[in-house]
Design an enzyme around this catalytic site. Structure first.
Site: not given
Ligand code: GLA
Length: 410
Positions: A152, A185-189, A207
């Site tokens: 994460d 990494e949520w696509g941030d970079n 998420d």
């Molecule tokens: C982030 C991730 C989620 C999950 C939570 C756990 O938000 O993107 O998928 O793993 O952390 O805290």
């Protein structure tokens, strides 16, 4: 002189063999998108070893394992403290027998165990992160028998994303056990631009949450609806393929959406060759949920070895027409209705002559090939496509639902 050169070449090859061998092992973990279960969407931090064991049992008993779901992933909140030498330990209250014992149990059920960490100082839920302990953590996971790591991106101020994920990739490699590397990494970079060869998959956005069409907006972040995830992923298809997948996040099927919405959500993840990581309590699921999650025809679309993420070819009168080329020359086709009302359309196959110029270079060529039509949600054969331009059938797609065909090339 000749002998010398041959000798040197042999030595070089011998030195390189372990490296080549390891690289092959890692790539082979993700030739098709990963399938499994994760604790986060349903349990968040309220997890313990009994829950994980009972989930593993249910994966076997329900037939999910036989359908291809392999990984049991413990998400955030399994961590205790680091020991005197800096090695991470499991939370002794909720995981009293430790992670190694849990891995042994999960392996004895024929499944694999995944774990979660974070590239920063702390995880998103405030547990110890891996920053500064990367090699030690990877070594500990390998010793425990871990098969999958979700990594994460919380608490990473001043950390370089590419460097951080490369470092953990190298640490896993050095630990010597094949471990699937799921980047979160949520696509941030824009990881799709640089993470091929680093991660087996990368998250493309924030998420997911259990809503079909509403974005959840908080002061400093958002959570994505099913439709948000699809729309973000659509433009990224050229970056995905065997060994490196776009990850629009874990599934919310069985967590409270309607059956129609669940079916559409699952179908679109399969059309997009997305990881299929279940997020529901598989110990208590309805027959409808189970039927959706174990639909072998849909899973075959997701897991098709050509590994091409589907494309949204046309949006017409509210309906989206998606196509995914398959390895044997077939195509998957989905008519997706993202709206809140039922919509009908008339199908003329000649409207769907397309060439996937961006990725596979394949063409549907409905004017040259006849396809048998299998409806993948009813399981019925529905005739054949026609070579000539004509309105061949009228179909109605319920609100937030899909019609999905496998077009079987004749
Ligand atoms: C982030 C991730 C989620 C999950 C939570 C756990 O938000 O993107 O998928 O793993 O952390 O805290």
């Amino acid at each position: 002189m000749k002998m010398n050169r041959r000798f040197l070449l042999t030595i070089l090859l011998l030195l390189l063999l372990p490296v080549i061998g390891r690289a092959q092992t890692r790539e082979s973990l993700s030739l098709t998108p990963q399938m499994g279960w994760s604790s986060w969407n349903n349990f968040q931090g309220n997890i313990n070893e009994d829950i994980i064991k009972s989930i593993a049992d249910a994966m076997v008993a329900s037939g999910l394992k036989d359908a291809g779901y392999t990984y049991i992933n413990i998400d955030d909140c399994w961590h205790g403290k680091r020991d005197a030498d800096g090695f991470i330990q499991a939370d002794p209250k909720h995981f009293p027998h430790g992670i190694k014992a849990l891995a042994d149990y999960v392996h004895s059920r024929g499944l694999k165990l995944g774990i979660y960490s974070d590239a920063g100082s702390e995880t998103c839920a405030g547990r110890p992160g891996s920053l500064g302990h990367e090699y030690q953590d990877a070594l500990q996971y390998a010793r425990w028998g871990i098969d999958y790591l979700k990594y994460d991106w919380c608490n990473t101020t001043n950390v370089n994303a590419q460097g951080a994920y490369q470092l953990m990739r190298d640490a896993i490699q050095a630990a010597g056990r094949p471990i699937f590397f799921s980047m979160c990494e949520w696509g941030d970079n824009h990881p799709w631009r640089w993470a091929k060869g680093i991660g087996d998959s990368w998250r493309i956005g924030p998420d997911i949450w259990c809503s079909f069409d509403s974005t959840h907006v908080f002061p400093t972040y958002i959570q994505c609806s099913i439709i948000d995830c699809i729309n973000r992923n659509d433009s990224l298809r050229s970056y995905a393929g065997p060994g490196h997948w776009n990850d629009p996040d874990m599934l919310e099927v069985g967590n409270g959406l309607s059956v129609n919405q669940d079916r559409a959500h699952f179908t679109m993840w399969c059309m997009m060759a997305s990881p299929l990581i279940l997020g529901n309590d598989v110990r208590n699921m309805s027959d409808e949920t189970k039927a959706i999650l174990t639909n072998r025809d849909l899973i075959a679309i997701d897991q098709d070895k050509l590994g091409v993420q589907g494309l949204r070819f046309l949006i017409r009168e509210g309906l989206e027409y998606w196509f995914k080329p398959l390895s044997n020359g077939d195509w998957a086709m989905t008519i997706f209705n993202p709206t809140r009302q039922s919509l009908s359309c008339s199908l003329n196959w000649q409207d769907f002559n397309l060439t996937d110029k961006e990725v596979s270079k394949r063409s549907t060529a409905f004017d040259q090939h006849v396809y048998k039509i299998k409806n993948l949600w009813t399981g019925r054969m529905e005739g054949k496509t026609t070579l000539k331009s004509k309105i061949e059938r009228k179909v109605s797609v319920p609100a937030q639902d899909v019609i999905t065909y496998r077009l079987i090339k004749q």
